[in-house]
Scaffold this active site. Structure first.
Site, mmCIF file in Angstrom:
data_model
loop_
_atom_site.group_PDB
_atom_site.id
_atom_site.type_symbol
_atom_site.label_atom_id
_atom_site.label_comp_id
_atom_site.label_asym_id
_atom_site.label_seq_id
_atom_site.Cartn_x
_atom_site.Cartn_y
_atom_site.Cartn_z
ATOM 1 N N CYS A 129 0.897 -1.377 -0.029
ATOM 2 C CA CYS A 129 0.225 -0.071 0.119
ATOM 3 C C CYS A 129 0.852 1.195 -0.199
ATOM 4 O O CYS A 129 1.356 1.728 -1.036
ATOM 5 C CB CYS A 129 -1.097 0.009 1.172
ATOM 6 S SG CYS A 129 -2.344 1.195 1.085
ATOM 7 N N HIS A 224 -3.610 -5.183 0.626
ATOM 8 C CA HIS A 224 -3.166 -5.734 1.707
ATOM 9 C C HIS A 224 -3.139 -7.113 2.015
ATOM 10 O O HIS A 224 -4.006 -7.596 2.442
ATOM 11 C CB HIS A 224 -4.138 -4.745 2.870
ATOM 12 C CG HIS A 224 -3.732 -3.343 3.121
ATOM 13 N ND1 HIS A 224 -2.650 -2.998 3.982
ATOM 14 C CD2 HIS A 224 -4.174 -2.124 2.455
ATOM 15 C CE1 HIS A 224 -2.507 -1.588 3.809
ATOM 16 N NE2 HIS A 224 -3.243 -1.238 3.159
ATOM 17 N N GLU A 226 -1.703 -8.760 3.936
ATOM 18 C CA GLU A 226 -1.459 -9.128 5.509
ATOM 19 C C GLU A 226 -2.886 -9.336 6.148
ATOM 20 O O GLU A 226 -2.864 -9.737 7.172
ATOM 21 C CB GLU A 226 -0.520 -8.335 6.067
ATOM 22 C CG GLU A 226 -1.028 -6.818 6.676
ATOM 23 C CD GLU A 226 -1.170 -5.947 5.424
ATOM 24 O OE1 GLU A 226 -1.822 -4.959 5.570
ATOM 25 O OE2 GLU A 226 -0.921 -6.249 4.219
#
Length: 245
Positions: A129, A224, A226
Site C-alpha cells: 500500500c 493488503h 496481510e
C-alpha cells in the site's frame, strides 16, 4: 552469538530478519491512555504484518524512527515497507491536494533513507500500500492524490473487493497466476511510474496494483495481503522470506 543463531534456525536454516516500518503517534492518540502521557511518542505498526512474516518463517524486527538507516539495514536480511498515511506531495513535485492526509515528514524521510540503503545493498524488499507508493516516489515516480473509488474503508480489510490482472513473466504471476482477488483500502495510487520499475498488476480501470524492479529483488503491491484470510499462507511473504535467506 551461538545461542542467538540457534534460536534463528528453523528446519536447519537460519530465520532471516525482516525489518518492518511503522508510524509514530502520541499518547493522546491512544484510547484510555493516561493524560500525563499525552505528549509521549509511540512508534506503532499493525501486527498483521509481523504475524505474516512469522508464518512465512522470518523474524520481524520493528524499525523505530530514531534508528540510523545505514546501521539497521546492514543487520537486516529483508525489508517490508508497510502501509500508513499519505506521502508528502512535495516529495514528488506536487502541491498538497484537498483530500490528501496531513504529511508525516519524519516517517517519509526515514523510509526514503531506508530505501536508499536497501537498494544499495540489493536487499530483498516488499512494499504494501503506502509501501508501494513510497517505492514509486523513491524511484522518481508520482502519485494520484485521491482515487476514492478504490477506498473501501467502511468494510473489514479481509473483504476482497476486486480482481487484479497480473502480467506474465513476473514474480506476482509466479506466486498467484494470471489474476488475484484482492482487498482495497487505498485512496491514493501510482500515476507516473518510477525509473527501473515494471507494472505487473492492474485493475480493470487501469489502476496500478503491483510493480516490480527490473533488476532488484523488489516487489510492491497496492492491496493488503496481510489482512486477507489467506495471510498466513500468502506466497508473497514466503517470497520475501525465502529471498532474504
Amino acid at each position: 552469538d551461538a545461542g542467538w543463531n540457534a534460536n534463528r534456525r528453523v528446519a536447519g536454516m537460519a530465520r532471516p530478519l525482516i525489518g518492518l516500518t511503522g508510524g509514530r503517534v502520541y499518547g493522546r492518540d491512544i484510547a484510555r491512555n493516561l493524560d500525563v502521557l499525552g505528549d509521549s511518542p509511540i512508534d506503532i505498526f499493525y501486527a498483521d504484518y509481523s504475524q505474516a512474516v512469522i508464518a512465512a518463517g522470518g523474524i520481524p524486527v520493528f524499525l523505530p524512527l530514531d534508528l540510523g538507516p545505514v546501521d539497521v539495514v546492514e543487520k537486516l536480511d529483508g525489508l517490508l515497507m508497510t502501509g500508513g498515511d499519505d506521502i508528502a506531495p512535495d516529495r514528488y513535485g506536487a502541491e498538497l491536494g484537498p483530500d490528501t492526509h496531513a504529511p508525516e515528514p519524519t516517517r517519509d524521510a526515514y523510509e526514503l533513507a531506508l530505501l536508499d540503503c536497501a537498494v544499495e545493498r540489493a536487499l530483498p524488499m516488499l512494499g504494501v500500500c503506502r509501501g508501494l507508493q513510497l517505492v514509486n516516489v523513491h524511484a522518481g515516480g508520482t502519485l494520484h492524490q485521491h482515487v476514492p473509488e478504490h477506498a473501501f474503508i467502511d468494510e473489514p480489510g479481509s473483504v476482497e473487493q476486486h480482481v487484479v490482472a497480473i502480467e506474465a513473466d513476473s514474480v506476482l504471476a509466479e506466486l498467484y497466476g494470471p489474476n488475484k482477488s484482492v482487498n482495497s483500502l487505498h485512496h491514493q495510487s501510482i500515476d507516473q511510474v518510477g525509473h527501473g520499475l515494471r507494472v505487473t498488476a492492474t485493475t480493470d480501470d487501469g489502476g496500478i496494483e503491483g510493480v516490480e524492479h527490473i533488476d532488484l529483488p523488489l516487489v510492491a503491491v497496492q492491496w493488503h495481503p496481510e489482512m486477507l484470510a489467506t495471510a498466513a499462507t500468502d506466497p508473497l511473504f514466503r517470497w520475501l522470506v525465502d529471498r532474504a535467506k
